[in-house]
Design an enzyme around this catalytic site. Structure first.
Site, PDB file in Angstrom:
ATOM      1  N   GLU A 114     -37.035 -67.903 -22.501  1.00 43.44           N
ATOM      2  CA  GLU A 114     -36.635 -67.327 -23.100  1.00 43.44           C
ATOM      3  C   GLU A 114     -35.050 -68.351 -24.290  1.00 43.44           C
ATOM      4  O   GLU A 114     -34.576 -68.977 -23.688  1.00 43.44           O
ATOM      5  CB  GLU A 114     -36.172 -66.380 -22.356  1.00 43.44           C
ATOM      6  CG  GLU A 114     -36.879 -65.298 -21.753  1.00 43.44           C
ATOM      7  CD  GLU A 114     -36.479 -64.140 -20.644  1.00 43.44           C
ATOM      8  OE1 GLU A 114     -34.926 -63.875 -20.672  1.00 43.44           O
ATOM      9  OE2 GLU A 114     -37.454 -64.006 -19.666  1.00 43.44           O
ATOM     10  N   LYS A 116     -30.796 -67.791 -25.207  1.00 45.83           N
ATOM     11  CA  LYS A 116     -30.469 -67.488 -24.503  1.00 45.83           C
ATOM     12  C   LYS A 116     -29.148 -67.121 -24.794  1.00 45.83           C
ATOM     13  O   LYS A 116     -27.958 -68.141 -25.432  1.00 45.83           O
ATOM     14  CB  LYS A 116     -29.556 -68.497 -23.418  1.00 45.83           C
ATOM     15  CG  LYS A 116     -28.347 -68.432 -21.851  1.00 45.83           C
ATOM     16  CD  LYS A 116     -28.220 -70.110 -21.192  1.00 45.83           C
ATOM     17  CE  LYS A 116     -27.283 -69.366 -20.843  1.00 45.83           C
ATOM     18  NZ  LYS A 116     -26.260 -69.394 -20.653  1.00 45.83           N
ATOM     19  N   ASP A 118     -26.197 -65.743 -26.688  1.00 42.82           N
ATOM     20  CA  ASP A 118     -24.336 -65.865 -26.050  1.00 42.82           C
ATOM     21  C   ASP A 118     -23.538 -64.397 -25.814  1.00 42.82           C
ATOM     22  O   ASP A 118     -23.303 -64.022 -27.012  1.00 42.82           O
ATOM     23  CB  ASP A 118     -23.686 -66.849 -27.000  1.00 42.82           C
ATOM     24  CG  ASP A 118     -22.701 -67.849 -25.949  1.00 42.82           C
ATOM     25  OD1 ASP A 118     -22.626 -66.982 -24.968  1.00 42.82           O
ATOM     26  OD2 ASP A 118     -21.600 -68.657 -26.574  1.00 42.82           O
ATOM     27  N   TYR A 223     -33.175 -58.913 -20.093  1.00 45.06           N
ATOM     28  CA  TYR A 223     -33.641 -59.927 -20.183  1.00 45.06           C
ATOM     29  C   TYR A 223     -34.473 -60.310 -18.577  1.00 45.06           C
ATOM     30  O   TYR A 223     -34.835 -60.786 -17.917  1.00 45.06           O
ATOM     31  CB  TYR A 223     -32.828 -61.113 -20.289  1.00 45.06           C
ATOM     32  CG  TYR A 223     -31.727 -61.268 -19.919  1.00 45.06           C
ATOM     33  CD1 TYR A 223     -31.740 -61.758 -17.879  1.00 45.06           C
ATOM     34  CD2 TYR A 223     -30.713 -61.397 -20.391  1.00 45.06           C
ATOM     35  CE1 TYR A 223     -30.304 -61.200 -17.462  1.00 45.06           C
ATOM     36  CE2 TYR A 223     -29.383 -61.750 -19.834  1.00 45.06           C
ATOM     37  CZ  TYR A 223     -29.177 -61.919 -18.325  1.00 45.06           C
ATOM     38  OH  TYR A 223     -27.583 -61.383 -17.834  1.00 45.06           O
ATOM     39  N   LYS A 311     -29.679 -75.890 -21.445  1.00 42.12           N
ATOM     40  CA  LYS A 311     -28.100 -75.669 -22.527  1.00 42.12           C
ATOM     41  C   LYS A 311     -28.222 -76.726 -23.233  1.00 42.12           C
ATOM     42  O   LYS A 311     -28.273 -77.845 -23.022  1.00 42.12           O
ATOM     43  CB  LYS A 311     -26.884 -76.501 -21.613  1.00 42.12           C
ATOM     44  CG  LYS A 311     -26.641 -75.067 -20.431  1.00 42.12           C
ATOM     45  CD  LYS A 311     -25.756 -73.561 -21.501  1.00 42.12           C
ATOM     46  CE  LYS A 311     -24.499 -73.866 -21.368  1.00 42.12           C
ATOM     47  NZ  LYS A 311     -23.397 -72.619 -21.028  1.00 42.12           N
ATOM     48  N   CYS A 423       9.083 -63.913 -30.698  1.00 39.18           N
ATOM     49  CA  CYS A 423      10.707 -63.993 -31.190  1.00 39.18           C
ATOM     50  C   CYS A 423      10.619 -62.668 -32.175  1.00 39.18           C
ATOM     51  O   CYS A 423       9.754 -62.956 -33.349  1.00 39.18           O
ATOM     52  CB  CYS A 423      10.173 -65.632 -31.743  1.00 39.18           C
ATOM     53  SG  CYS A 423      12.578 -65.380 -32.799  1.00 39.18           S
ATOM     54  N   CYS A 428      14.107 -65.946 -38.061  1.00 39.96           N
ATOM     55  CA  CYS A 428      13.769 -67.270 -37.805  1.00 39.96           C
ATOM     56  C   CYS A 428      12.992 -67.954 -38.397  1.00 39.96           C
ATOM     57  O   CYS A 428      12.623 -67.246 -39.479  1.00 39.96           O
ATOM     58  CB  CYS A 428      13.109 -66.765 -36.549  1.00 39.96           C
ATOM     59  SG  CYS A 428      11.683 -68.488 -35.773  1.00 39.96           S
TER      60      CYS A 428
HETATM   61  S1  IVH Z   1     -31.930 -64.960 -16.241  1.00 32.71           S
HETATM   62  C1  IVH Z   1     -30.485 -64.577 -11.790  1.00 32.71           C
HETATM   63  N1  IVH Z   1     -31.882 -64.866 -19.276  1.00 32.71           N
HETATM   64  O1  IVH Z   1     -27.014 -66.337 -19.563  1.00 32.71           O
HETATM   65  C2  IVH Z   1     -30.196 -65.188 -13.388  1.00 32.71           C
HETATM   66  N2  IVH Z   1     -29.491 -64.646 -18.748  1.00 32.71           N
HETATM   67  O2  IVH Z   1     -25.458 -68.375 -17.734  1.00 32.71           O
HETATM   68  C3  IVH Z   1     -30.346 -64.476 -14.088  1.00 32.71           C
HETATM   69  N3  IVH Z   1     -27.908 -64.550 -20.213  1.00 32.71           N
HETATM   70  O3  IVH Z   1     -25.162 -64.392 -16.655  1.00 32.71           O
HETATM   71  C4  IVH Z   1     -29.715 -64.433 -15.802  1.00 32.71           C
HETATM   72  N4  IVH Z   1     -29.389 -64.907 -21.490  1.00 32.71           N
HETATM   73  O4  IVH Z   1     -25.185 -63.581 -18.518  1.00 32.71           O
HETATM   74  C5  IVH Z   1     -31.084 -64.732 -18.013  1.00 32.71           C
HETATM   75  N5  IVH Z   1     -32.851 -64.956 -21.448  1.00 32.71           N
HETATM   76  C6  IVH Z   1     -31.561 -65.057 -20.914  1.00 32.71           C
HETATM   77  C7  IVH Z   1     -30.131 -65.255 -20.356  1.00 32.71           C
HETATM   78  C8  IVH Z   1     -29.319 -65.005 -19.746  1.00 32.71           C
HETATM   79  C9  IVH Z   1     -28.202 -64.921 -21.305  1.00 32.71           C
HETATM   80  C10 IVH Z   1     -26.751 -65.416 -20.181  1.00 32.71           C
HETATM   81  C11 IVH Z   1     -26.533 -64.351 -18.743  1.00 32.71           C
HETATM   82  C12 IVH Z   1     -26.166 -65.747 -17.253  1.00 32.71           C
HETATM   83  C13 IVH Z   1     -26.093 -66.421 -18.193  1.00 32.71           C
HETATM   84  C14 IVH Z   1     -25.769 -67.495 -17.051  1.00 32.71           C
END
Ligand code: IVH
Length: 668
Positions: A114, A116, A118, A223, A311, A423, A428
């Site tokens: 999936e 990730k 941000d 997710y 990452k 300030c 100034c």
């Molecule tokens: S699974 C127990 N899936 O990444 C594991 N996390 O670095 C739960 N995040 O705290 C996380 N996309 O906020 C998971 N497809 C995804 C995600 C995801 C973003 C974030 C999430 C987590 C952080 C960990």
């Protein structure tokens, strides 16, 4: 209407609205026009106003609740919200797979991969299908109750499509376009900019007043499951699909793969593709699909053994902090800046990075002599991500914010509820130079040739001490010519630009004065409303607040500004210099984008180049073909090419089509 038929109509409308929300946010396939959707919502609002007893908490009209909250309650997570272990290279991924294989030797592994996204992790709880509670991750055990803000996120259904009781986990994020629009809005209002979409999302969710979150276009991607005994899926992939069927929004780029090599190449394929996504990702997440295997693998103290984050080495670079300085802004805000050993980052050389404010400086504990990671935040201002603590030698010096303004020596203060030290000395010099630059800038009085370097030169030479002095430069030609490298022609040009600025409309003067919170848009409205500076100065707080843009905060700032003796004197001197202090008819008609230079590049999703140019020109803007330091905005579509790079280098504001539309809509 009979009450029963009203009730039936309300039900019909809610079902229709919920269904189209689902089509739009979850399936990404809108079936009706925005206009039709809005008409339904309006009808529902009207009926509910007439029959308030029909309002229920899951009605689509009830996303923004009543009063702002006084604080956040704590929520203990039934299952801890863990974080993920990071894989920084293929070797880490291989180790993850071999560890899993060792723990469950007989099993055939299948991976779900999936994106990730941000943003900020949240937990959402539904009871009998109703959204009842939403919380931040907090420390993983206990988070903060932010239900009031999460209810405003349109892709979070207030009611599931089945009456289940369950908890899900997901990420709330701000799409890039909304981030750009938000920052542009904030720039127009003289508010501090958000460093990146993640901070903007987090900041929006940490508000007590849900109106703020509601105005921010937040989105959610779900997710995974939290505590959800009513769902018994076999696999993670099946779980996600059931969540989608329940009306929850999941990411549309999820794949199931068996071979490690395929996982790696899928992950790698996003390294370049991610730039084209409408939101930011910082990597991918790889999860073992089979839920019984997940259970057997279990968790370490911090993270599950069945998932790992791959990452991307974000556009970050490591470099050394040569020193920490403090910059004083136009409104007196002190910003700590890390002075860096020059380093190449995403195509430009970075020498300085913002440390934002005292709290962030302390939290990141950046010291002079430290090695730090820097990144382009929100693709504009570089920021320090983190200190490479392993490289510390002990010789690094902690930085303490000064108690006295580095520019004028006055005591600095931090107002309650603000993170910035300021300030308050109006005289100034650091503020003065910024004030002069702002006053002369293209958005304000538009005095050609009066840039930062010259402003500093004039102040240093004692030729001016404030903005009113600009208008006495005509009598100082000889001194101007004596300034380093000033040719007669450029002095003439400067003086005539200064002379011409006396005719600028009142709103430009008002904006140019640099009153806190009075941005371009507010200045326009104030000018149109009061018609003259005198009327504005004598207005009471209530009269000020009658202007649409103006609330108590802005009105207090205006009153404070004009109550200062220094401001009274400044206005008097500008008046006697002959500046225009009333609004004439033509001023009001001046278009919103008048004097703004645009460049278009790449393919926009809906407009052709010609259409976009016509819209910009109709709003008073100019469209030119190449990027220069005079460009105000670059409108970038797909395949933007070298213009984008150049604009980034010159730190020009980059808009996508949606952000352009938002800008144009403000002119209406
Ligand atoms: S699974 C127990 N899936 O990444 C594991 N996390 O670095 C739960 N995040 O705290 C996380 N996309 O906020 C998971 N497809 C995804 C995600 C995801 C973003 C974030 C999430 C987590 C952080 C960990």
């Amino acid at each position: 209407m009979e009450k029963d038929s009203v009730r039936q109509r309300v039900r019909q409308l809610r079902e229709k609205i919920d269904e189209h929300n689902y089509q739009y946010h979850v399936l990404d396939q809108p079936l009706i026009s925005d206009a039709e959707f809005d008409a339904d919502l309006r009808e529902l609002v009207e009926i509910e106003q007439q029959f308030p007893d029909l309002i229920s908490p899951d009605s689509p009209t009830q996303r923004v609740g009543g009063q702002p909250q006084s604080g956040f309650a704590q929520v203990t997570h039934r299952l801890p919200m863990l974080s993920l272990e990071n894989a920084l290279n293929i070797g880490d991924l291989r180790n993850f797979v071999s560890r899993a294989k060792k723990l469950v030797p007989a099993a055939e592994l299948e991976f779900v991969v999936e994106l990730k996204v941000d943003g900020l992790a949240v937990s959402l709880q539904y009871e009998a299908g109703l959204f009842v509670r939403g919380a931040t991750r907090g420390d993983g055990e206990v988070g903060e109750d932010i239900t009031h803000n999460l209810r405003t996120v349109k892709s979070i259904p207030l009611r599931l499509r089945k009456p289940l009781t369950l908890e899900v986990r997901g990420e709330v994020y701000l799409p890039r376009a909304s981030f750009l629009t938000l920052n542009e809005e904030r720039r127009l209002h003289n508010l501090p900019l958000f460093a990146n979409p993640r901070n903007a999302a987090a900041g929006s969710l940490r508000q007590l007043d849900p109106q703020v979150a509601a105005s921010r276009n937040l989105e959610v991607v779900i997710y995974g499951l939290g505590y959800a005994p009513e769902l018994q899926p076999h696999s993670h992939y099946a779980a996600l699909n059931s969540l989608k069927d329940l009306g929850l929004s999941i990411n549309d780029q999820i794949v199931v793969l068996r071979e490690l090599a395929d996982v790696v190449s899928y992950c790698e394929s996003w390294r370049d593709k991610r730039a084209a996504l409408p939101y930011e990702i910082d990597g991918l997440v790889i999860k073992i699909n089979d839920l019984s295997l997940q259970q057997r693998l279990g968790n370490t103290a911090k993270s599950p053994r069945w998932a790992i984050a791959y990452k991307f080495p974000a556009e970050q670079a490591e470099t050394k902090v040569l020193g920490i300085t403090v910059q004083v802004g136009r409104t007196g805000t002190l910003t700590p800046i890390a002075e860096l050993e020059p380093v190449l980052l995403a195509g430009t050389v970075v020498k300085r990075a913002s440390l934002h404010n005292e709290d962030i400086l302390r939290e990141k504990d950046v010291r002079s002599g430290d090695y730090v990671l820097v990144r382009k935040a929100g693709e504009i201002i570089p920021e320090v991500v983190t200190v490479v603590k392993a490289k510390r030698t002990g010789a690094e010096e902690p930085f303490i914010m000064p108690e006295l303004c580095p520019a004028c020596g006055e005591q600095v203060r931090r107002l309650p509820g603000e993170s910035a030290m300021r300030c308050f000395n109006f005289y100034c010099p650091a503020q003065e130079v910024e004030r002069i630059i702002h006053f002369a800038s293209r958005g304000a009085m538009d005095i050609d040739g009066m840039g930062p370097a010259l402003a500093e030169q004039l102040l240093a030479a004692g030729l001016i001490t404030d903005i009113a002095d600009l208008y006495s430069l005509t009598g100082k030609k000889a001194e101007l010519l004596a300034l380093e490298r000033k040719a007669a022609k450029s002095v003439e040009n400067l003086l005539s630009a200064i002379e011409k600025s006396k005719e600028q409309p009142l709103w430009r003067l008002l904006y140019g004065l640099g009153i806190r919170f009075v941005g371009e848009r507010t200045a326009r409205e104030l000018s149109a409303h009061f018609g003259s500076l005198d009327q504005l100065i004598s207005a009471s707080p209530a009269e000020l607040e009658a202007v649409e843009e103006v609330g108590p905060k802005i009105s207090a700032s205006i009153s404070e500004f004009f109550a200062l003796d220094s401001s009274k004197e400044l206005v008097a001197r500008l008046r006697s210099a002959g500046l225009k202090m009333t609004e004439t008819k033509e001023d009001g008609a001046e278009k919103l984008l008048a004097g703004k230079n645009f460049v278009l590049t790449g393919t926009l999703p809906t407009y052709s180049r010609e259409e976009a140019a016509a819209l910009i020109e109709a709003a008073g803007g100019r469209v030119s073909s190449s990027v220069s330091k005079n460009t105000d905005y670059l409108v970038a579509g797909e395949k933007p090419g070298s213009k984008l790079e150049k604009a980034e280098k010159l730190q020009i504001i980059i808009l996508d089509e949606q952000a352009l539309q938002a800008l144009l809509a403000k002119g209406k």
